[in-house]
Motif scaffolding. Structure first.
Motif, PDB file in Angstrom:
ATOM      1  N   GLU A  81      39.676  27.086  35.674  1.00 25.18           N
ATOM      2  CA  GLU A  81      40.425  27.477  35.269  1.00 25.18           C
ATOM      3  C   GLU A  81      40.253  29.224  36.470  1.00 25.18           C
ATOM      4  O   GLU A  81      41.278  30.074  36.427  1.00 25.18           O
ATOM      5  N   VAL A  82      39.196  30.045  36.081  1.00 26.91           N
ATOM      6  CA  VAL A  82      38.545  30.985  37.328  1.00 26.91           C
ATOM      7  C   VAL A  82      39.029  30.779  38.217  1.00 26.91           C
ATOM      8  O   VAL A  82      39.490  31.740  38.560  1.00 26.91           O
ATOM      9  N   GLU A 121      41.605  29.276  39.580  1.00 23.89           N
ATOM     10  CA  GLU A 121      42.430  29.541  40.148  1.00 23.89           C
ATOM     11  C   GLU A 121      42.915  30.641  40.133  1.00 23.89           C
ATOM     12  O   GLU A 121      44.045  31.070  40.789  1.00 23.89           O
ATOM     13  N   GLN A 122      42.734  31.708  39.092  1.00 22.27           N
ATOM     14  CA  GLN A 122      43.037  32.667  38.453  1.00 22.27           C
ATOM     15  C   GLN A 122      42.987  33.161  40.057  1.00 22.27           C
ATOM     16  O   GLN A 122      43.101  33.792  40.173  1.00 22.27           O
ATOM     17  N   LYS A 180      45.607  32.906  42.127  1.00 18.95           N
ATOM     18  CA  LYS A 180      46.549  33.993  42.045  1.00 18.95           C
ATOM     19  C   LYS A 180      46.560  34.778  42.217  1.00 18.95           C
ATOM     20  O   LYS A 180      47.576  35.602  42.175  1.00 18.95           O
ATOM     21  N   SER A 181      45.732  35.895  42.235  1.00 16.73           N
ATOM     22  CA  SER A 181      45.589  36.900  42.618  1.00 16.73           C
ATOM     23  C   SER A 181      45.163  37.234  43.045  1.00 16.73           C
ATOM     24  O   SER A 181      45.531  38.599  44.015  1.00 16.73           O
ATOM     25  N   ASP A 217      47.787  42.487  40.609  1.00 17.10           N
ATOM     26  CA  ASP A 217      47.313  41.376  41.089  1.00 17.10           C
ATOM     27  C   ASP A 217      45.871  41.418  39.782  1.00 17.10           C
ATOM     28  O   ASP A 217      45.589  40.488  38.915  1.00 17.10           O
ATOM     29  N   ALA A 274      46.621  41.342  35.964  1.00 21.15           N
ATOM     30  CA  ALA A 274      46.641  40.548  35.841  1.00 21.15           C
ATOM     31  C   ALA A 274      45.236  38.999  35.618  1.00 21.15           C
ATOM     32  O   ALA A 274      44.991  38.237  34.292  1.00 21.15           O
ATOM     33  N   MET A 275      44.023  39.098  36.493  1.00 24.83           N
ATOM     34  CA  MET A 275      42.800  38.885  36.272  1.00 24.83           C
ATOM     35  C   MET A 275      42.731  39.765  35.665  1.00 24.83           C
ATOM     36  O   MET A 275      42.036  38.353  34.106  1.00 24.83           O
ATOM     37  N   ASP A 316      43.746  37.697  31.914  1.00 27.30           N
ATOM     38  CA  ASP A 316      43.344  35.794  31.737  1.00 27.30           C
ATOM     39  C   ASP A 316      42.802  35.780  30.768  1.00 27.30           C
ATOM     40  O   ASP A 316      41.692  36.070  30.379  1.00 27.30           O
ATOM     41  N   ARG A 339      41.312  32.504  30.227  1.00 24.79           N
ATOM     42  CA  ARG A 339      39.940  31.730  30.304  1.00 24.79           C
ATOM     43  C   ARG A 339      38.509  33.110  31.315  1.00 24.79           C
ATOM     44  O   ARG A 339      37.601  32.491  31.376  1.00 24.79           O
ATOM     45  N   THR A 340      39.422  33.508  32.140  1.00 27.48           N
ATOM     46  CA  THR A 340      39.111  35.217  32.629  1.00 27.48           C
ATOM     47  C   THR A 340      38.147  35.752  31.965  1.00 27.48           C
ATOM     48  O   THR A 340      36.456  36.028  32.562  1.00 27.48           O
TER      49      THR A 340
END
Length: 109
Positions: free
Chosen positions: A28-29, A31-32, A35-36, A66, A69-70, A73, A75-76
């Protein structure tokens, strides 16, 4: 594309643990990070000074949004809660920084 470098201290008694968790970063990290709009993200360790050097390339249009957003998150945030106690931010970092930003002074054309 813009390149970013930053530096951070690592507590000597945390080196093995830091390496261990980064050998298996949570999906998940990762993936973020994608995404960023971050690519080619690397962290290097310089011993015996115990300095971490971070490098990444940003391919998006709004770095600030971005990164926000990270940071938002969940999970981050969980990942950072594990990592941050291992780290030793530099006294010379700018206000609001954890990783101290660095100026790029050379890049091959």
């Amino acid at each position: 594309m813009k390149r970013y470098g930053s530096v951070l201290g690592l507590k000597p008694d945390q080196i093995a643990q830091y390496k261990r968790i980064h050998a298996d970063v949570w999906p998940e990290v990762l993936e973020q990070i994608k995404k960023s709009n971050i690519t080619n993200y690397s962290i290097f360790l310089k011993e015996p000074e115990n300095l971490l050097f971070s490098y990444y390339e940003y391919v998006g249009d709004d770095h600030e949004a971005d990164m926000a957003a990270m940071a938002a998150d969940p999970r981050t945030q969980d990942w950072w809660a594990i990592c941050e106690p291992m780290q030793a931010p530099l006294d010379t970092r700018r206000e609001g920084e954890w990783w101290a930003g660095m100026e790029e002074v050379f890049h091959t054309p």
